[in-house]
Design an enzyme around this catalytic site. Structure first.
Site, PDB file in Angstrom:
ATOM      1  N   ASP A   1      61.492  -6.776 -16.230  1.00  0.00           N
ATOM      2  CA  ASP A   1      61.140  -5.970 -15.056  1.00  0.00           C
ATOM      3  C   ASP A   1      62.366  -5.755 -14.175  1.00  0.00           C
ATOM      4  OD1 ASP A   1      59.893  -4.826 -12.873  1.00  0.00           O
ATOM      5  OD2 ASP A   1      58.706  -6.593 -12.340  1.00  0.00           O
TER       6      ASP A   1
ATOM      7  N   SER B   1      55.422   0.515 -13.357  1.00  0.00           N
ATOM      8  CA  SER B   1      55.247  -0.172 -12.078  1.00  0.00           C
ATOM      9  C   SER B   1      54.898   0.838 -11.004  1.00  0.00           C
ATOM     10  CB  SER B   1      56.541  -0.896 -11.695  1.00  0.00           C
ATOM     11  OG  SER B   1      56.479  -1.251 -10.328  1.00  0.00           O
TER      12      SER B   1
ATOM     13  N   MET C   1      53.741  -7.985  -2.842  1.00  0.00           N
ATOM     14  CA  MET C   1      54.827  -8.653  -2.094  1.00  0.00           C
ATOM     15  C   MET C   1      54.333  -9.033  -0.705  1.00  0.00           C
ATOM     16  SD  MET C   1      57.994  -6.170  -2.996  1.00  0.00           S
ATOM     17  CE  MET C   1      58.169  -5.417  -4.632  1.00  0.00           C
TER      18      MET C   1
ATOM     19  N   HIS D   1      51.387  -1.959 -14.092  1.00  0.00           N
ATOM     20  CA  HIS D   1      52.072  -3.082 -13.428  1.00  0.00           C
ATOM     21  C   HIS D   1      51.969  -2.909 -11.907  1.00  0.00           C
ATOM     22  CE1 HIS D   1      55.200  -6.275 -13.268  1.00  0.00           C
ATOM     23  NE2 HIS D   1      55.650  -5.616 -12.215  1.00  0.00           N
TER      24      HIS D   1
ATOM     25  N   ASP E   1      52.800  -4.507  -8.211  1.00  0.00           N
ATOM     26  CA  ASP E   1      53.706  -5.426  -7.506  1.00  0.00           C
ATOM     27  C   ASP E   1      53.148  -5.807  -6.143  1.00  0.00           C
ATOM     28  OD1 ASP E   1      56.055  -5.712  -9.246  1.00  0.00           O
ATOM     29  OD2 ASP E   1      56.189  -3.535  -9.020  1.00  0.00           O
TER      30      ASP E   1
ATOM     31  N   MET F   1      62.797 -11.274 -14.693  1.00  0.00           N
ATOM     32  CA  MET F   1      63.297 -10.294 -13.723  1.00  0.00           C
ATOM     33  C   MET F   1      64.745  -9.939 -14.047  1.00  0.00           C
ATOM     34  SD  MET F   1      60.776  -9.626 -11.827  1.00  0.00           S
ATOM     35  CE  MET F   1      61.670  -8.436 -10.819  1.00  0.00           C
TER      36      MET F   1
ATOM     37  N   HIS G   1      51.801  -8.591 -10.641  1.00  0.00           N
ATOM     38  CA  HIS G   1      53.022  -9.390 -10.460  1.00  0.00           C
ATOM     39  C   HIS G   1      53.062  -9.863  -9.013  1.00  0.00           C
ATOM     40  CE1 HIS G   1      57.763  -9.166 -10.376  1.00  0.00           C
ATOM     41  NE2 HIS G   1      57.309 -10.401 -10.233  1.00  0.00           N
TER      42      HIS G   1
HETATM   43  C1  DX5 Z   1      60.682  -5.259  -8.206  1.00  0.00           C
HETATM   44  C2  DX5 Z   1      59.419  -5.043  -8.959  1.00  0.00           C
HETATM   45  C3  DX5 Z   1      59.517  -4.085 -10.068  1.00  0.00           C
HETATM   46  C4  DX5 Z   1      59.967  -2.709  -9.651  1.00  0.00           C
HETATM   47  C5  DX5 Z   1      60.820  -2.177 -10.767  1.00  0.00           C
HETATM   48  O1  DX5 Z   1      60.572  -6.401  -7.443  1.00  0.00           O
HETATM   49  O2  DX5 Z   1      58.931  -6.258  -9.499  1.00  0.00           O
HETATM   50  O3  DX5 Z   1      58.315  -4.017 -10.818  1.00  0.00           O
HETATM   51  O4  DX5 Z   1      58.929  -1.804  -9.405  1.00  0.00           O
HETATM   52  O5  DX5 Z   1      61.326  -0.958 -10.381  1.00  0.00           O
HETATM   53  P1  DX5 Z   1      62.437  -0.198 -11.222  1.00  0.00           P
HETATM   54  O6  DX5 Z   1      61.872   0.015 -12.581  1.00  0.00           O
HETATM   55  O7  DX5 Z   1      62.637   1.050 -10.432  1.00  0.00           O
HETATM   56  O8  DX5 Z   1      63.641  -1.097 -11.236  1.00  0.00           O
HETATM   57 ZN    ZN Z   2      57.219  -6.146 -10.897  1.00  0.00          ZN
END
Ligand code: DX5
Ligand code: ZN
Length: 208
Positions: free
Chosen positions: A168, A8, A36, A32, A34, A134, A63
């Site tokens: 994740d 990620s 938001m 991956h 992310d 998640m 994502h």
């Molecule tokens: C959180 C994200 C993840 C995040 C995971 O909302 O969807 O992809 O980057 O990070 P780690 O692996 O550090 O928990």
């Molecule tokens: Zn993610």
């Protein structure tokens, strides 16, 4: 099933994103990404214009942690997403958006927050080949793994032996092993990979 790794980039250095990606891409299966929006989750990252600038040999697994994902399907297709996952909690009719994602030439995925029963996916499972479980509250990297994800993974694997089950949040070599044993075949890891001194070694350890 072969274990696939998706680093990620939330934990990468956004100032040198492509350089950071180049340090891991030879050893992994997906990148991956992310997205938001500050509404669906209490954090903001970036949108399709930035995703379009990501250069990688590996497919982008995007994502979406956003409200109204249907509105942005076309933008992320043009930005180069191969897999586009949205949150079950963010939509009224998941079938509509699954169809839109397929119509735009991408693989649809659906993600569920820790508080959402996995059984809500029973009806849509036949339409999917990617589920993202998640194991932390979405929004931030670096949180601790929530073991409740393991039961969800087991349930999914029984119902759908051949789909990709990704997990994740809080993935390390220890929690990654638990997820593999439960039936997950895609491990998403951010801080564990990007904060490691030897990223390659950490990635290989996740494969088990
Ligand atoms: C959180 C994200 C993840 C995040 C995971 O909302 O969807 O992809 O980057 O990070 P780690 O692996 O550090 O928990
Ligand atoms: Zn993610």
């Amino acid at each position: 099933m072969k274990i696939k790794i998706a680093p990620s980039i939330l934990s990468a250095d956004f100032g040198k994103l492509n350089e950071d990606i180049s340090t891991v891409e030879d050893y992994v299966d997906y990148i991956h990404v992310d997205v938001m929006d500050g509404h669906f989750v209490p954090n903001l990252t970036f949108g399709a214009p930035v995703v379009k600038c990501i250069k990688s040999k590996k497919p982008l697994d995007v994502h979406l942690m956003i409200e109204n994902p249907l509105e942005y399907v076309d933008d992320f297709a043009k930005a180069g997403a191969e897999i586009l996952s949205f949150h079950y909690e963010a939509v009224k009719n998941p079938i509509n958006i699954i169809k839109a994602i397929k119509d735009n030439g991408m693989r649809p995925g659906i993600s569920v927050k820790p508080g959402t029963d996995i059984q809500v996916l029973e009806e849509v499972l036949p339409e999917l080949d990617w589920v993202l479980v998640m194991s932390v509250e979405p929004g931030f990297g670096g949180q601790s793994f929530m073991p409740l994800a393991l039961e969800k993974i087991k349930w999914l694997r029984e119902k759908a032996p051949n789909i990709d089950i990704a997990v994740d949040g809080g993935i390390t070599d220890e929690t990654g092993k638990l997820c593999r044993e439960a039936g997950a075949n895609v491990l998403v890891a951010g801080s564990y990979i990007f904060k490691a001194k030897d990223r390659k070694a950490v990635i290989e350890s996740l494969k088990g």
